[in-house]
Design a protein around this motif. Structure first.
Motif, PDB file in Angstrom:
ATOM      1  N   ALA A 102       1.517  -1.933   5.496  1.00 51.48           N
ATOM      2  CA  ALA A 102       0.946  -1.228   4.837  1.00 51.48           C
ATOM      3  C   ALA A 102       0.008  -0.090   5.468  1.00 51.48           C
ATOM      4  O   ALA A 102      -0.452   1.148   5.132  1.00 51.48           O
ATOM      5  N   ALA A 103      -0.616  -0.842   6.561  1.00 52.79           N
ATOM      6  CA  ALA A 103      -1.773   0.121   7.403  1.00 52.79           C
ATOM      7  C   ALA A 103      -1.108   0.907   8.261  1.00 52.79           C
ATOM      8  O   ALA A 103      -1.829   1.795   9.018  1.00 52.79           O
ATOM      9  N   ALA A 104       0.280   0.826   8.526  1.00 51.10           N
ATOM     10  CA  ALA A 104       0.947   2.249   9.295  1.00 51.10           C
ATOM     11  C   ALA A 104       0.679   3.427   8.891  1.00 51.10           C
ATOM     12  O   ALA A 104       1.061   4.353   9.693  1.00 51.10           O
ATOM     13  N   GLY A 105       0.440   3.744   7.724  1.00 53.37           N
ATOM     14  CA  GLY A 105       0.229   5.220   7.089  1.00 53.37           C
ATOM     15  C   GLY A 105       1.596   5.885   6.499  1.00 53.37           C
ATOM     16  O   GLY A 105       2.697   5.386   6.745  1.00 53.37           O
ATOM     17  N   GLY A 106       1.165   7.129   5.812  1.00 55.42           N
ATOM     18  CA  GLY A 106       2.257   7.440   5.099  1.00 55.42           C
ATOM     19  C   GLY A 106       3.292   8.166   6.009  1.00 55.42           C
ATOM     20  O   GLY A 106       4.410   8.322   5.742  1.00 55.42           O
ATOM     21  N   ILE A 107       2.924   8.801   7.216  1.00 53.30           N
ATOM     22  CA  ILE A 107       3.615   9.514   8.172  1.00 53.30           C
ATOM     23  C   ILE A 107       4.847   8.487   8.604  1.00 53.30           C
ATOM     24  O   ILE A 107       6.093   8.749   8.680  1.00 53.30           O
ATOM     25  N   GLU A 108       4.433   7.171   8.904  1.00 55.92           N
ATOM     26  CA  GLU A 108       5.254   6.336   9.311  1.00 55.92           C
ATOM     27  C   GLU A 108       6.196   5.667   8.161  1.00 55.92           C
ATOM     28  O   GLU A 108       7.533   5.556   8.293  1.00 55.92           O
ATOM     29  N   ALA A 109       5.676   5.811   6.889  1.00 55.03           N
ATOM     30  CA  ALA A 109       6.337   5.533   5.655  1.00 55.03           C
ATOM     31  C   ALA A 109       7.506   6.518   5.619  1.00 55.03           C
ATOM     32  O   ALA A 109       8.608   6.126   5.213  1.00 55.03           O
ATOM     33  N   TRP A 110       7.249   7.739   5.719  1.00 54.28           N
ATOM     34  CA  TRP A 110       8.352   8.845   5.604  1.00 54.28           C
ATOM     35  C   TRP A 110       9.085   8.787   6.785  1.00 54.28           C
ATOM     36  O   TRP A 110      10.517   9.159   6.698  1.00 54.28           O
ATOM     37  N   THR A 111       8.662   8.160   7.826  1.00 52.76           N
ATOM     38  CA  THR A 111       9.680   8.160   9.041  1.00 52.76           C
ATOM     39  C   THR A 111      10.928   7.063   8.674  1.00 52.76           C
ATOM     40  O   THR A 111      12.173   7.244   9.102  1.00 52.76           O
ATOM     41  N   ARG A 112      10.336   5.886   8.194  1.00 57.00           N
ATOM     42  CA  ARG A 112      11.366   4.836   7.494  1.00 57.00           C
ATOM     43  C   ARG A 112      12.298   5.454   6.523  1.00 57.00           C
ATOM     44  O   ARG A 112      13.431   5.089   6.347  1.00 57.00           O
ATOM     45  N   LEU A 113      11.563   6.501   5.556  1.00 56.11           N
ATOM     46  CA  LEU A 113      12.509   6.936   4.591  1.00 56.11           C
ATOM     47  C   LEU A 113      13.768   7.912   5.335  1.00 56.11           C
ATOM     48  O   LEU A 113      14.817   7.908   5.264  1.00 56.11           O
TER      49      LEU A 113
END
Length: 245
Positions: A102-113
């Motif tokens: 969860a500490a990876a941040g939103g940009i990383e979460a969008w990358t996973r999307l």
């Protein structure tokens, strides 16, 4: 892209109360891009895999611009208490701590999307799929945040009032309509629901305290409409790009 200014209000008109002003701001949700035909079609299951990839790749440019926008606002904030709150927005997207989970941040979460819909990390980060209309709209927003008084830039962020519903809609409809997307790829939408509520609390407080005359309140509505127009115009450009592909 600039702010369209409404006709000057009658100077004899009294300011709205805080509750009335907040209601006026929230009423702007009628122009939120949740109502854009492309978003309606996407959440209704009408998009092809390539259209979803087009949307994810273009919207990624907005994601990487968010911390730049917030850093510009932060640089203009003279008050330490506000900076302490605002800096959390940057960390939400860029990550913090060990940058894991969860500490990876939103940009990383969008990358996973992006990876979940079939876009490789390198391709997504190259930004080569970003169309000019999306780039122009996002750059205009970052420029506004850097040039405007910080309270006005904060006001522009209040589109977050309407964001939880758009994320909830995606979480409710995408697994049904696009089962080929792994559930892990939807984590960005899950994470933003509670964070948006926190951000709105701060942004709304700043706006209600700063815009106190009727003319100032009308200005705030114009600023919020400007941000809504940016989000809408992004989808216009994305929809056109999808049709041309």
């Amino acid at each position: 892209m600039d702010i369209a200014t409404s006709p000057a209000p009658d100077p004899s008109l009294p300011a709205w109360s805080a509750a009335e002003f907040e209601a006026q701001l929230r009423n702007k949700g009628r122009a939120y891009h949740i109502h854009h035909p492309f978003n309606v079609r996407m959440n209704g299951g009408g998009c092809t895999p390539e259209e979803l990839r087009c949307w994810v790749a273009n919207r990624f440019y907005y994601q990487v611009c968010i911390p730049r926008k917030d850093a510009a606002i932060l640089a203009n904030m003279p008050d330490r208490a506000h900076r302490r709150l605002w800096v959390e927005r940057i960390l939400d997207h860029d990550g913090y701590g060990d940058h894991q989970g969860a500490a990876a941040g939103g940009i990383e979460a969008w990358t996973r999307l992006g990876e979940a819909v079939g876009i490789g990390r390198d391709e997504l980060w190259s930004l080569r799929r970003v169309v000019p209309g999306v780039r122009f709209a996002c750059d205009a927003y970052v420029s506004f945040a850097a040039r405007a008084p910080w309270q006005e830039a904060v006001c522009s962020s209040l589109t977050e009032m309407f964001a939880p519903q758009i994320h909830k809609d995606r979480l409710a409809t995408w697994p049904q309509h696009y089962p080929w997307i792994e559930a892990e790829g939807l984590q960005y939408f899950r994470s933003r629901i509670p964070l948006a509520g926190r951000d709105v609390e701060h942004g709304l407080r700043v706006t209600l305290e700063h815009f106190t005359t009727r003319a100032q309140q009308e200005r705030a509505l114009d600023i919020l409409q400007f941000k809504l127009d940016i989000l809408w115009s992004m989808l216009d450009a994305i929809e056109k790009a999808c049709h041309a592909a």
